[in-house]
Design an enzyme around this catalytic site. Structure first.
Site, PDB file in Angstrom:
ATOM      1  N   ASP A   1      -1.442   8.532  10.843  1.00  0.00           N
ATOM      2  CA  ASP A   1      -0.862   7.325  10.251  1.00  0.00           C
ATOM      3  C   ASP A   1       0.636   7.520  10.084  1.00  0.00           C
ATOM      4  O   ASP A   1       1.074   8.473   9.454  1.00  0.00           O
ATOM      5  CB  ASP A   1      -1.524   7.069   8.893  1.00  0.00           C
ATOM      6  CG  ASP A   1      -1.211   5.700   8.310  1.00  0.00           C
ATOM      7  OD1 ASP A   1      -0.050   5.260   8.418  1.00  0.00           O
ATOM      8  OD2 ASP A   1      -2.132   5.087   7.750  1.00  0.00           O
TER       9      ASP A   1
ATOM     10  N   HIS B   1       1.559   5.369   6.032  1.00  0.00           N
ATOM     11  CA  HIS B   1       1.048   5.683   4.689  1.00  0.00           C
ATOM     12  C   HIS B   1       1.107   7.173   4.395  1.00  0.00           C
ATOM     13  O   HIS B   1       0.451   7.966   5.080  1.00  0.00           O
ATOM     14  CB  HIS B   1      -0.390   5.190   4.543  1.00  0.00           C
ATOM     15  CG  HIS B   1      -0.533   3.728   4.735  1.00  0.00           C
ATOM     16  ND1 HIS B   1      -0.986   3.165   5.902  1.00  0.00           N
ATOM     17  CD2 HIS B   1      -0.251   2.696   3.895  1.00  0.00           C
ATOM     18  CE1 HIS B   1      -0.995   1.857   5.780  1.00  0.00           C
ATOM     19  NE2 HIS B   1      -0.546   1.540   4.581  1.00  0.00           N
TER      20      HIS B   1
ATOM     21  N   GLY C   1      -1.859  -4.157   1.511  1.00  0.00           N
ATOM     22  CA  GLY C   1      -1.996  -5.317   2.392  1.00  0.00           C
ATOM     23  C   GLY C   1      -1.153  -6.512   2.025  1.00  0.00           C
ATOM     24  O   GLY C   1      -1.177  -7.523   2.737  1.00  0.00           O
TER      25      GLY C   1
ATOM     26  N   ASN D   1       4.610  -5.313   5.283  1.00  0.00           N
ATOM     27  CA  ASN D   1       3.646  -6.323   5.727  1.00  0.00           C
ATOM     28  C   ASN D   1       4.285  -7.690   5.939  1.00  0.00           C
ATOM     29  O   ASN D   1       3.566  -8.682   6.103  1.00  0.00           O
ATOM     30  CB  ASN D   1       2.511  -6.440   4.703  1.00  0.00           C
ATOM     31  CG  ASN D   1       1.745  -5.148   4.534  1.00  0.00           C
ATOM     32  OD1 ASN D   1       1.424  -4.483   5.510  1.00  0.00           O
ATOM     33  ND2 ASN D   1       1.473  -4.775   3.286  1.00  0.00           N
TER      34      ASN D   1
ATOM     35  N   SER E   1       0.799  -1.226   0.000  1.00  0.00           N
ATOM     36  CA  SER E   1       0.000   0.000   0.000  1.00  0.00           C
ATOM     37  C   SER E   1       0.828   1.272   0.000  1.00  0.00           C
ATOM     38  O   SER E   1       0.315   2.346  -0.323  1.00  0.00           O
ATOM     39  CB  SER E   1      -0.944   0.018   1.209  1.00  0.00           C
ATOM     40  OG  SER E   1      -0.203  -0.098   2.416  1.00  0.00           O
TER      41      SER E   1
END
Length: 737
Positions: free
Chosen positions: A218, A221, A65, A97, A31
């Site tokens: 965040d 991101h 993800g 991730n 992402s």
């Protein structure tokens, strides 16, 4: 009869062949590379704008993800491999991730490190067995597979998180960044320490300013501004790789709309824009007159040339950290020419536009010696985000080149040049079978509640394609078979909805955004056939398009002149409802906006071909509209009769019209194609005659109590013959709501 589906497939074939004729850069990752969560954005999408579309395609296959492991286990890498060809590139970034338990409710973590150790599990998510490997093993597989295909792998360390300690941003020195480097080195792949490059950029910004370019609350991101910054830093790093030749020029870059032979708009300031080194003096010089500005902290600049009178040729020189010189520059009238295949329709039939070729095209091409008419023809391009560059060149009109000019644009320009005696520049951005929504910006579409169904339908298709890699893999395998064949059949259609000219904003992003805010006088537009199924939305669509473009150009209410759809399909012997008639009515609604004009073409259609060959009259009628509106020639008769009001008197309907010139005329005999009905709305053909030169009287013995009248209300009202004294046809209309 020319099937519109055949045209769509032909366009897709040429796009597919063109795309596969040049290398493709595939981007894979998570992402932080590609993101569709509100307020967040990955660097992969803005990176596309740093590449020259004439030399390379960029396909971002990253998805939120995912880890180095799940990008493989979900079949996403297989889909990329099915499409990967020798000479392509793969840019990869994973790691965010890859941490955590390897067998949880996501089953995405990889083993730490770069070794060959494995762990066999039965996945909690679906009960299937899996052999889990190390982060480095997955990267090495992607690298090795890429190289085996004859493509070039480039490995990135993951971007830093926005976490600060003791006044410094935290850095990954012995985790995924190190393992990414080691994996690349072991397989002989190019490695970019993206993590350190960005950390070095964030550090002087400080915590507060860095936090501002991340999504609120965040630390992983980036927001859109952060994604743009990350993409810019990466593009600079890629200058030291094999991708360097495919990036936009450094030193001084200006888009291709500025080129030798271009035409600048007379009597108005002409914007010049591009990119150079940050905080650099940029000077533009034409005929000894200089104007200057300074680029911003990112190197972007815009400078406006002062208004110039018609003439030339001139030499335009722009200097910054580099230098560009443009020769044979003319100054005259510039028009944007856009729409679908009837605008894309060329003077002659060509390999790319097999459906084209005007009436008597051989004579027209041979006589087309007008070197002071120039066309910039934009390459067919669809994109997810607004782009800074479009492939295309300026071409002077000669018998050797005219065959590839837009026919409507050429005949329009020829008439303007005849009347005005100045150079004419045409910027042709047209795409066959395209819908109106494809040419409107995402921001504008989002602000129009009536258009939400179009946006929702597109998003459903987009998410389905994004989340399931099977269609992309199937396409790649089909292309492999097609490339290995004799290629006589059509190339497979690409399944990506972003490559479908029916979908919102894709053509605005790819073909309109790159030419804004080039100096223009106005727009001519020929489109509508592909919106027949959504014609109830067309008034909102066309209004949105006009206001969107006017706002973005910042030139006020510039003229927007368009073509109403011509007669088409089989002639019916009785009055009936008509989808084309309601579409024409929807088109006409845009006349409520200032400085708009509509060229009626009912009389020059073709029953079996959606592309009428008579583009001469189309261009001439658009030019009449331009002469009247854009150039103030109020003596020009620019419109045929337009219905104004009706009165019911003694069993007959009296119709009044605007734009009758010296009077109404019935061409070739009695008036035809008028229908009348009572309150029951059962229409029958009517008797119609002109009275006093300015009214039409409509009646029928079958309708003693008339209530409503329709004129030319049919798909193909080819017999409709109401004109004004200048020979211009009346627009179709109905008096029933």
């Amino acid at each position: 009869m020319l099937n519109p589906l055949r045209l769509i497939l032909a366009c897709c074939t040429f796009l597919t062949a063109a795309a596969w004729a040049k290398p493709t850069l595939y981007i894979i990752g998570d992402s932080t590379v590609r993101n569709h969560t509100a307020g967040q954005k990955g660097w992969g999408d803005p990176l596309v704008a740093h590449f020259d579309p004439a030399g390379i395609e960029v396909v971002n296959r990253a998805i939120g993800g995912r880890s180095s492991r799940t990008f493989l286990t979900e079949g996403r890498w297989d889909a990329v491999m099915a499409n990967l060809r020798a000479g392509d590139f793969v840019l990869m970034q994973f790691g965010h991730n890859d941490g955590g338990p390897i067998n949880d409710d996501r089953c995405r973590a990889s083993l730490k490190g770069t070794g060959d150790e494995t762990e066999d599990i039965i996945r909690k998510t679906d009960g299937k067995p899996e052999t889990v490997r190390s982060y480095g093993w997955y990267l090495r597989k992607y690298i090795a597979d890429t190289k085996e295909k004859g493509a070039t792998p480039i490995v990135l360390s993951p971007i830093p998180r926005n976490i600060w300690k003791g006044g410094s941003i935290t850095r990954d020195t012995d985790g995924y960044s190190l393992w990414a480097r080691q994996s690349a080195e072991k397989e002989g792949a190019t490695f970019i320490d993206f993590h350190s490059l960005l950390a070095d950029r964030y550090q002087p910004l400080g915590k507060e300013r860095t936090t501002a370019i991340f999504a609120p609350g965040d630390h992983t991101h980036p927001a859109p501004a952060g994604a743009e910054l990350n993409a810019s830093v990466l593009a600079n790093a890629l200058l030291k790789t094999d991708l360097a030749d495919h990036l936009l020029a450094t030193g001084l870059w200006m888009p291709r709309i500025f080129g030798d032979g271009m035409v600048l708009q007379r009597d108005k300031a002409n914007p010049l824009w591009g990119k150079t080194a940050p905080d650099t003096l940029v000077v533009a010089s034409i005929d000894g007159d200089n104007v200057s500005t300074k680029s911003d902290e990112d190197g972007n600049f815009r400078i406006d040339l002062p208004p110039l009178p018609a003439g030339g040729p001139h030499v335009l020189k722009v200097t910054g950290a580099g230098e560009r010189t443009f020769k044979d520059v003319l100054v005259g009238e510039v028009w944007l020419c856009s729409g679908q295949s009837n605008m894309d329709f060329t003077l002659a039939k060509t390999a790319k536009r097999y459906f084209a070729g005007v009436t008597d095209w051989e004579r027209e091409v041979a006589a087309a010696d007008h070197p002071r008419i120039r066309e910039f023809k934009a390459e067919w391009t669809m994109r997810e985000d607004p782009q800074p560059e479009i492939e295309g060149t300026w071409t002077a009109c000669t018998p050797q080149t005219a065959g590839d000019f837009s026919a409507v644009a050429y005949f329009f320009a020829r008439e303007l040049q005849k009347e005005l005696g100045v150079p004419v520049g045409l910027i042709t951005c047209a795409y066959g079978a395209s819908t109106a929504e494809a040419w409107i910006s995402s921001d504008k579409l989002a602000g129009e509640p009536a258009l939400k169904p179009l946006r929702d339908a597109f998003r459903t298709k987009f998410i389905a394609y994004r989340d399931d890699p099977a269609s992309f893999e199937k396409y790649g395998n089909a292309m492999t078979r097609w490339l290995a064949s004799d290629r006589k059949g059509r190339a497979p259609a690409h399944p990506d909805p972003l490559r479908d000219q029916h979908n919102p904003a894709v053509l605005f992003n790819g073909m309109i955004a790159p030419v804004i805010p080039y100096g223009i006088r106005g727009v001519i537009w020929y489109q509508g056939e592909s919106n027949g199924g959504t014609r109830q939305l067309y008034p909102a669509l066309q209004r949105a398009l006009v206001t969107d473009w006017r706002t973005r150009w910042g030139l006020g209410d510039f003229p927007f002149l368009y073509v109403q759809l011509a007669s088409h399909k089989a002639v019916k012997d009785q009055p009936a409802d008509s989808s084309l008639a309601t579409m024409r009515e929807a088109q006409a609604s845009t006349l409520a906006l200032p400085h708009t004009g509509m060229a009626v073409t009912l009389d020059i259609g073709d029953e079996k071909d959606v592309h009428p060959r008579n583009k001469q009259d189309v261009g001439l009628r658009l030019a009449r509209l331009a002469m009247y509106d854009a150039y103030g020639r109020k003596d020009v008769i620019h419109s045929g009769p337009v219905f104004r009001m009706s009165e019911i008197e003694d069993g007959r309907v009296v119709l009044h019209f605007d734009h009758i010139a010296d009077g109404l005329v019935a061409k070739d005999g009695a008036l035809r194609h008028f229908a009348i009905a009572g309150d029951d709305r059962k229409f029958v053909w009517a008797d119609a005659e002109i009275e006093d030169g300015d009214k039409v009287i409509v009646s029928s013995p079958e309708v003693p109590r008339p209530a409503y009248v329709r004129y030319a209300w049919a798909d193909n009202p080819s017999s409709a013959n109401l004109r004004n004294s200048a020979g211009l046809p009346a627009a179709p209309f109905r008096t029933d709501p």
